[in-house]
Motif scaffolding. Structure first.
Motif, PDB file in Angstrom:
ATOM      1  N   ALA A 294       0.816  -1.216   0.000  1.00 20.50           N
ATOM      2  CA  ALA A 294       0.000   0.000   0.000  1.00 20.50           C
ATOM      3  C   ALA A 294       0.850   1.265   0.000  1.00 20.50           C
ATOM      4  CB  ALA A 294      -0.938  -0.001   1.210  1.00 20.50           C
ATOM      5  N   TRP A 295       1.968   1.276   0.757  1.00 16.86           N
ATOM      6  CA  TRP A 295       2.680   2.519   1.021  1.00 16.86           C
ATOM      7  C   TRP A 295       4.045   2.633   0.354  1.00 16.86           C
ATOM      8  CZ3 TRP A 295       0.163   6.548   2.246  1.00 16.86           C
ATOM      9  CH2 TRP A 295      -1.019   6.440   2.985  1.00 16.86           C
ATOM     10  N   LEU A 296       4.559   1.558  -0.249  1.00 15.77           N
ATOM     11  CA  LEU A 296       5.857   1.686  -0.921  1.00 15.77           C
ATOM     12  C   LEU A 296       5.786   2.604  -2.143  1.00 15.77           C
ATOM     13  CD1 LEU A 296       8.811   0.852  -0.824  1.00 15.77           C
ATOM     14  CD2 LEU A 296       8.234  -1.156  -2.220  1.00 15.77           C
ATOM     15  N   PRO A 297       4.771   2.487  -3.024  1.00 20.44           N
ATOM     16  CA  PRO A 297       4.695   3.453  -4.133  1.00 20.44           C
ATOM     17  C   PRO A 297       4.554   4.907  -3.677  1.00 20.44           C
ATOM     18  CG  PRO A 297       3.361   1.522  -4.611  1.00 20.44           C
ATOM     19  CD  PRO A 297       3.764   1.421  -3.166  1.00 20.44           C
ATOM     20  N   PRO A 298       3.653   5.223  -2.714  1.00 19.65           N
ATOM     21  CA  PRO A 298       3.600   6.620  -2.242  1.00 19.65           C
ATOM     22  C   PRO A 298       4.902   7.077  -1.584  1.00 19.65           C
ATOM     23  CG  PRO A 298       1.582   5.478  -1.662  1.00 19.65           C
ATOM     24  CD  PRO A 298       2.527   4.434  -2.171  1.00 19.65           C
ATOM     25  N   PHE A 299       5.597   6.171  -0.912  1.00 18.27           N
ATOM     26  CA  PHE A 299       6.887   6.499  -0.289  1.00 18.27           C
ATOM     27  C   PHE A 299       7.902   6.916  -1.352  1.00 18.27           C
ATOM     28  CE2 PHE A 299      11.092   4.609   0.982  1.00 18.27           C
ATOM     29  CZ  PHE A 299      11.440   5.551   1.943  1.00 18.27           C
ATOM     30  N   LEU A 300       7.996   6.117  -2.423  1.00 20.84           N
ATOM     31  CA  LEU A 300       8.917   6.456  -3.503  1.00 20.84           C
ATOM     32  C   LEU A 300       8.478   7.735  -4.215  1.00 20.84           C
ATOM     33  CD1 LEU A 300       9.434   2.876  -5.020  1.00 20.84           C
ATOM     34  CD2 LEU A 300      11.014   4.149  -3.556  1.00 20.84           C
ATOM     35  N   ALA A 301       7.165   7.870  -4.435  1.00 20.72           N
ATOM     36  CA  ALA A 301       6.668   9.072  -5.107  1.00 20.72           C
ATOM     37  C   ALA A 301       6.931  10.322  -4.269  1.00 20.72           C
ATOM     38  CB  ALA A 301       5.168   8.931  -5.387  1.00 20.72           C
ATOM     39  N   ALA A 302       6.762  10.229  -2.946  1.00 24.00           N
ATOM     40  CA  ALA A 302       6.997  11.380  -2.072  1.00 24.00           C
ATOM     41  C   ALA A 302       8.448  11.835  -2.150  1.00 24.00           C
ATOM     42  CB  ALA A 302       6.624  11.031  -0.630  1.00 24.00           C
ATOM     43  N   GLY A 303       9.372  10.870  -2.232  1.00 22.21           N
ATOM     44  CA  GLY A 303      10.780  11.224  -2.372  1.00 22.21           C
ATOM     45  C   GLY A 303      11.061  11.945  -3.677  1.00 22.21           C
ATOM     46  N   LEU A 304      10.412  11.491  -4.757  1.00 17.96           N
ATOM     47  CA  LEU A 304      10.604  12.143  -6.053  1.00 17.96           C
ATOM     48  C   LEU A 304       9.986  13.542  -6.071  1.00 17.96           C
ATOM     49  CD1 LEU A 304       9.852   9.049  -8.309  1.00 17.96           C
ATOM     50  CD2 LEU A 304      12.057  10.208  -8.097  1.00 17.96           C
ATOM     51  N   ILE A 305       8.809  13.687  -5.466  1.00 18.39           N
ATOM     52  CA  ILE A 305       8.162  15.000  -5.400  1.00 18.39           C
ATOM     53  C   ILE A 305       9.021  15.975  -4.588  1.00 18.39           C
ATOM     54  CG2 ILE A 305       6.157  16.240  -4.478  1.00 18.39           C
ATOM     55  CD1 ILE A 305       4.500  13.699  -5.150  1.00 18.39           C
ATOM     56  N   ARG A 306       9.616  15.480  -3.514  1.00 19.26           N
ATOM     57  CA  ARG A 306      10.509  16.318  -2.705  1.00 19.26           C
ATOM     58  C   ARG A 306      11.692  16.809  -3.532  1.00 19.26           C
ATOM     59  NH1 ARG A 306      15.149  15.367  -0.194  1.00 19.26           N
ATOM     60  NH2 ARG A 306      15.036  13.149  -0.705  1.00 19.26           N
ATOM     61  N   SER A 307      12.091  16.004  -4.532  1.00 18.36           N
ATOM     62  CA  SER A 307      13.225  16.376  -5.381  1.00 18.36           C
ATOM     63  C   SER A 307      12.816  17.243  -6.568  1.00 18.36           C
ATOM     64  CB  SER A 307      13.925  15.113  -5.896  1.00 18.36           C
ATOM     65  OG  SER A 307      14.413  14.335  -4.815  1.00 18.36           O
ATOM     66  N   GLY A 308      11.500  17.543  -6.677  1.00 11.35           N
ATOM     67  CA  GLY A 308      11.056  18.462  -7.718  1.00 11.35           C
ATOM     68  C   GLY A 308      10.220  17.850  -8.813  1.00 11.35           C
ATOM     69  N   ALA A 309       9.936  16.568  -8.788  1.00 11.44           N
ATOM     70  CA  ALA A 309       9.127  15.930  -9.822  1.00 11.44           C
ATOM     71  C   ALA A 309       7.656  16.280  -9.642  1.00 11.44           C
ATOM     72  CB  ALA A 309       9.310  14.409  -9.773  1.00 11.44           C
ATOM     73  N   GLY A 310       6.889  16.235 -10.741  1.00  9.11           N
ATOM     74  CA  GLY A 310       5.454  16.449 -10.673  1.00  9.11           C
ATOM     75  C   GLY A 310       4.749  15.231 -10.102  1.00  9.11           C
ATOM     76  N   VAL A 311       3.509  15.426  -9.641  1.00 11.84           N
ATOM     77  CA  VAL A 311       2.787  14.335  -8.981  1.00 11.84           C
ATOM     78  C   VAL A 311       2.536  13.179  -9.932  1.00 11.84           C
ATOM     79  CG1 VAL A 311       0.635  13.703  -7.842  1.00 11.84           C
ATOM     80  CG2 VAL A 311       1.699  15.898  -7.333  1.00 11.84           C
ATOM     81  N   VAL A 312       2.080  13.456 -11.161  1.00  7.57           N
ATOM     82  CA  VAL A 312       1.770  12.378 -12.107  1.00  7.57           C
ATOM     83  C   VAL A 312       3.037  11.622 -12.499  1.00  7.57           C
ATOM     84  CG1 VAL A 312       0.890  11.841 -14.417  1.00  7.57           C
ATOM     85  CG2 VAL A 312      -0.299  13.519 -12.980  1.00  7.57           C
ATOM     86  N   ASP A 313       4.107  12.351 -12.843  1.00  4.16           N
ATOM     87  CA  ASP A 313       5.359  11.687 -13.222  1.00  4.16           C
ATOM     88  C   ASP A 313       5.947  10.895 -12.062  1.00  4.16           C
ATOM     89  OD1 ASP A 313       5.250  12.608 -15.804  1.00  4.16           O
ATOM     90  OD2 ASP A 313       6.510  14.365 -15.436  1.00  4.16           O
ATOM     91  N   ALA A 314       5.890  11.467 -10.861  1.00  9.03           N
ATOM     92  CA  ALA A 314       6.417  10.765  -9.687  1.00  9.03           C
ATOM     93  C   ALA A 314       5.610   9.500  -9.411  1.00  9.03           C
ATOM     94  CB  ALA A 314       6.387  11.682  -8.469  1.00  9.03           C
ATOM     95  N   SER A 315       4.288   9.592  -9.521  1.00 10.74           N
ATOM     96  CA  SER A 315       3.435   8.433  -9.282  1.00 10.74           C
ATOM     97  C   SER A 315       3.692   7.344 -10.316  1.00 10.74           C
ATOM     98  CB  SER A 315       1.957   8.839  -9.309  1.00 10.74           C
ATOM     99  OG  SER A 315       1.682   9.789  -8.302  1.00 10.74           O
TER     100      SER A 315
END
Length: 414
Positions: free
Chosen positions: A227-248
């Motif tokens: 449940a939470w590994l994809p959001p965990f990875l996406a949150a790290g990418l968003i913190r680095s400047g990626a957009g929500v759709v691309d990070a997801s």
């Protein structure tokens, strides 16, 4: 010739299992997008995921027990069609927390009527010499299908938006029903089986109950991780400047790869357990996965390559005991109560699977300090994954109790 036919049959039912799983993690793949669109808290997002498991655990009590009373093939086909139709309803009707939770709960009923009945068919077809690796292959199809669900949804959402992406993956269970209708022969229960819903005789089988307890610990960690590994990875990418759709999309793709690696470890674990014993494989796998659970969340600010490597290692250990656990339950069950025992295993296991994603989500909410909705600190992710690690440690303790229970049985017989 018989072995060749068995291999082809196993491959076909594994393919059907993969197709039914295409609706399993399509919600997780688009979760960061839905959180932004619907304003969901982490707890609400986790509860939507948990609704699928919660309806599964209620439905599996009925549907798996029914395999002791009626044709398993009929249950499988009807449930696959249900899963597809419920999956198609989500992109058309889901508009927020309550509607999404309800529709995901309806989809969970379909999984209850396909996964465990399919496992029963595998257990009945293969003898004890090859049952461990056969069930491990079937269980690994769960992981491969989950990976395909994440990857396909993650790629489709970049092209067509989340509603069309979820609708297209919902076609998988309908394809599975079509294939299974040709592959599966009628499978009535053996004569004389009269198990009841929550049959008390299952609870009196102490060795089987301790194996089920270890399965619960396994599911607590595994489904919380999924449940939470994809959001965990996406949150790290968003913190680095990626957009929500691309990070997801990227997080879903990498998690899909990770799940595929885990499926290989599942088969390998089943093969090793046929030779070295179920208990040894379960204890070793769960101790290793607990160690990764307790540490991965604290890597939130680490370099991306390190987080991705840790995620891959996490899934290898978290899934390598799946085949050994499920095979162990079928071996310890009374043969006349196999359906009821598998029903109880899935019910209790998915109770743990239903609670852990929401529990991790509420930990993230409780530790949110900036007033936003996105978790931005290792001090959130570390404890959230940490509760998954603490839960899986109940597995090795259950294996210790299992050994003692079997020793008492041997002593009583002598």
């Amino acid at each position: 010739m018989t072995r060749h036919r068995d291999a082809l049959w196993l491959g076909a039912i594994c393919l059907c299992e993969m197709a039914t799983m295409l609706v399993f993690l399509n919600y997780t793949a688009v979760l960061p997008i839905l959180q932004g669109e619907w304003g969901l808290s982490h707890g609400e997002a986790g509860l939507i995921f948990s609704a699928y498991q919660a309806s599964y655990l209620l439905a599996v009590l009925v549907l798996a027990t029914l395999t002791d009373r009626m044709d398993t093939r009929t249950i499988y086909l009807a449930s696959a069609v249900w899963a597809g139709l419920a999956g198609l309803a989500f992109p058309f009707l889901a508009e927020g927390f309550f509607s999404a939770a309800l529709l995901r709960a309806l989809a969970g009923i379909g999984l209850a009527g396909t996964y465990v009945p399919g496992m029963r068919l595998v257990a009945q077809r293969f003898g004890s010499a090859n049952r461990g690796v056969a069930i491990a292959c079937y269980a690994s199809a769960f992981g491969v299908g989950s990976a395909a669900s994440l990857f396909a949804t993650g790629q489709l959402v970049r092209i067509s938006g989340w509603r069309l992406a979820m609708g297209m993956t919902a076609l998988g269970p309908l394809l599975a029903a079509a294939v299974a209708a040709f592959v599966l022969s009628p499978a009535p229960p053996p004569p004389g089986q009269t198990s009841r819903l929550l049959d008390g005789r299952v609870f009196r089988n102490r060795p089987a109950m301790w194996m089920i307890a270890a399965y619960c610990a396994h599911n607590w960690e595994l489904f919380g991780m999924r449940a939470w590994l994809p959001p965990f990875l996406a949150a790290g990418l968003i913190r680095s400047g990626a957009g929500v759709v691309d990070a997801s999309s990227f997080a879903a793709a990498w998690t899909a790869i990770v799940l595929l690696v885990g499926s290989v470890s599942n088969v390998a674990g089943g093969w090793v357990s046929d030779r070295w014993g179920r208990v040894r494989v379960i204890v070793a796998s769960q101790l290793c996965s607990a160690a990764v659970s307790l540490g991965i969340g604290w890597l939130f600010h680490a370099p991306l390559w390190l987080v991705m490597a840790a995620a891959a290692l996490y899934n290898v250990f978290a899934t390598s005991d799946s085949g050994a656990l499920s095979t162990g339950v079928t071996e310890l069950a009374d043969p006349t109560l196999l359906g009821a025992t598998l029903a109880l295993q899935s019910c209790l296991g998915f109770l743990a699977a239903a609670v852990s994603p929401g529990a991790a989500g509420f930990v993230l909410d409780a530790l949110q300090r900036d007033g936003g909705t996105a978790p931005t600190s290792a001090w959130q992710w570390g404890p959230a994954f940490g509760i998954l690690g603490l839960g899986v440690l109940m597995g090795p303790l259950s294996m210790l109790a299992l050994r003692r229970a079997k020793a008492r049985e041997v002593s009583a017989q002598t």
